[in-house]
Write a protein that holds these residues in place. Structure first.
Motif, PDB file in Angstrom:
ATOM      1  N   SER A  16       0.980  -1.208  -0.178  1.00  0.00           N
ATOM      2  CA  SER A  16       0.051  -0.007   0.170  1.00  0.00           C
ATOM      3  C   SER A  16       0.831   1.269   0.183  1.00  0.00           C
ATOM      4  O   SER A  16       0.597   2.405  -0.728  1.00  0.00           O
ATOM      5  CB  SER A  16      -1.094  -0.064   1.181  1.00  0.00           C
ATOM      6  OG  SER A  16      -1.870   1.088   1.145  1.00  0.00           O
ATOM      7  N   ASP A  17       1.984   1.178   0.698  1.00  0.00           N
ATOM      8  CA  ASP A  17       2.889   2.565   0.731  1.00  0.00           C
ATOM      9  C   ASP A  17       3.338   2.692  -0.625  1.00  0.00           C
ATOM     10  O   ASP A  17       3.702   3.837  -0.881  1.00  0.00           O
ATOM     11  CB  ASP A  17       3.980   2.247   1.913  1.00  0.00           C
ATOM     12  CG  ASP A  17       3.358   2.121   3.219  1.00  0.00           C
ATOM     13  OD1 ASP A  17       2.046   2.547   3.379  1.00  0.00           O
ATOM     14  OD2 ASP A  17       4.133   1.695   4.294  1.00  0.00           O
ATOM     15  N   TRP A  18       3.875   1.510  -1.267  1.00  0.00           N
ATOM     16  CA  TRP A  18       4.461   1.496  -2.713  1.00  0.00           C
ATOM     17  C   TRP A  18       3.519   2.323  -3.582  1.00  0.00           C
ATOM     18  O   TRP A  18       3.838   2.830  -4.372  1.00  0.00           O
ATOM     19  CB  TRP A  18       4.868   0.111  -3.242  1.00  0.00           C
ATOM     20  CG  TRP A  18       5.042  -0.061  -4.485  1.00  0.00           C
ATOM     21  CD1 TRP A  18       4.645  -0.889  -5.403  1.00  0.00           C
ATOM     22  CD2 TRP A  18       6.008   0.664  -5.442  1.00  0.00           C
ATOM     23  NE1 TRP A  18       4.880  -0.799  -6.783  1.00  0.00           N
ATOM     24  CE2 TRP A  18       5.892   0.456  -6.586  1.00  0.00           C
ATOM     25  CE3 TRP A  18       7.043   1.844  -5.214  1.00  0.00           C
ATOM     26  CZ2 TRP A  18       6.563   0.924  -7.625  1.00  0.00           C
ATOM     27  CZ3 TRP A  18       7.747   2.455  -6.196  1.00  0.00           C
ATOM     28  CH2 TRP A  18       7.448   1.942  -7.458  1.00  0.00           C
ATOM     29  N   GLU A  19       2.336   1.736  -3.384  1.00  0.00           N
ATOM     30  CA  GLU A  19       1.216   2.319  -4.228  1.00  0.00           C
ATOM     31  C   GLU A  19       1.113   3.774  -4.302  1.00  0.00           C
ATOM     32  O   GLU A  19       0.942   4.623  -5.171  1.00  0.00           O
ATOM     33  CB  GLU A  19      -0.206   1.528  -4.187  1.00  0.00           C
ATOM     34  CG  GLU A  19      -0.233   0.344  -4.487  1.00  0.00           C
ATOM     35  CD  GLU A  19      -1.418  -0.568  -4.342  1.00  0.00           C
ATOM     36  OE1 GLU A  19      -2.599   0.137  -3.845  1.00  0.00           O
ATOM     37  OE2 GLU A  19      -1.422  -1.859  -4.108  1.00  0.00           O
ATOM     38  N   SER A  20       0.863   4.281  -3.007  1.00  0.00           N
ATOM     39  CA  SER A  20       0.770   5.763  -2.595  1.00  0.00           C
ATOM     40  C   SER A  20       2.078   6.512  -3.195  1.00  0.00           C
ATOM     41  O   SER A  20       1.825   7.442  -3.826  1.00  0.00           O
ATOM     42  CB  SER A  20       0.549   5.904  -1.008  1.00  0.00           C
ATOM     43  OG  SER A  20      -0.365   5.284  -0.629  1.00  0.00           O
TER      44      SER A  20
END
Length: 127
Positions: A16-20
């Protein structure tokens, strides 16, 4: 059992952090990008980019063990879901998987697709 659950939560958070990060950095670079919502089995990808000329690009962002065939298949399937849900023709929507590289900037992530998709080649033309 708790160790596995904790690891799964950490991995989900990293994804999720990578997507953001990818979304925020592409926005900062001037791209018109928005996050897509999860839609269960008919998932539509992680992001959609509206490119010049109105062409849409579906991004499936991955922060996982490198499995190019799996990632590209998933991106193309999610592109098809996105197009179908909006009454679009799949061939009018592009799709890529963007895979994070450990220890590298978001700009150095891998972008995966097929030759057919990249060059807009029809499978029917092969026959």
């Amino acid at each position: 059992m708790t160790d596995i659950a904790a690891r799964n939560r950490r991995n989900k958070r990293r994804g999720s952090d990578w997507e953001s990060e990818l979304r925020d950095q592409l926005r900062a670079a001037g791209f018109d990008i928005e996050r897509l919502r999860l839609t269960g089995k008919d998932d539509e990808g992680d992001h959609v980019v509206r490119r010049s000329g109105g062409r849409l690009l579906i991004i499936e962002a991955k922060n996982a063990k490198f499995e190019p065939g799996t990632f590209v298949r998933e991106a193309l399937g999610e592109r098809d879901n996105y197009a179908r849900h909006r009454g679009l023709v799949s061939s009018e929507v592009d799709a890529v998987a963007i895979v994070r590289r450990r220890g590298a900037s978001w700009r150095d992530a891998y972008v995966l697709t097929t030759v057919s998709e990249y060059f807009g080649l029809s499978r029917a033309a092969e026959r």
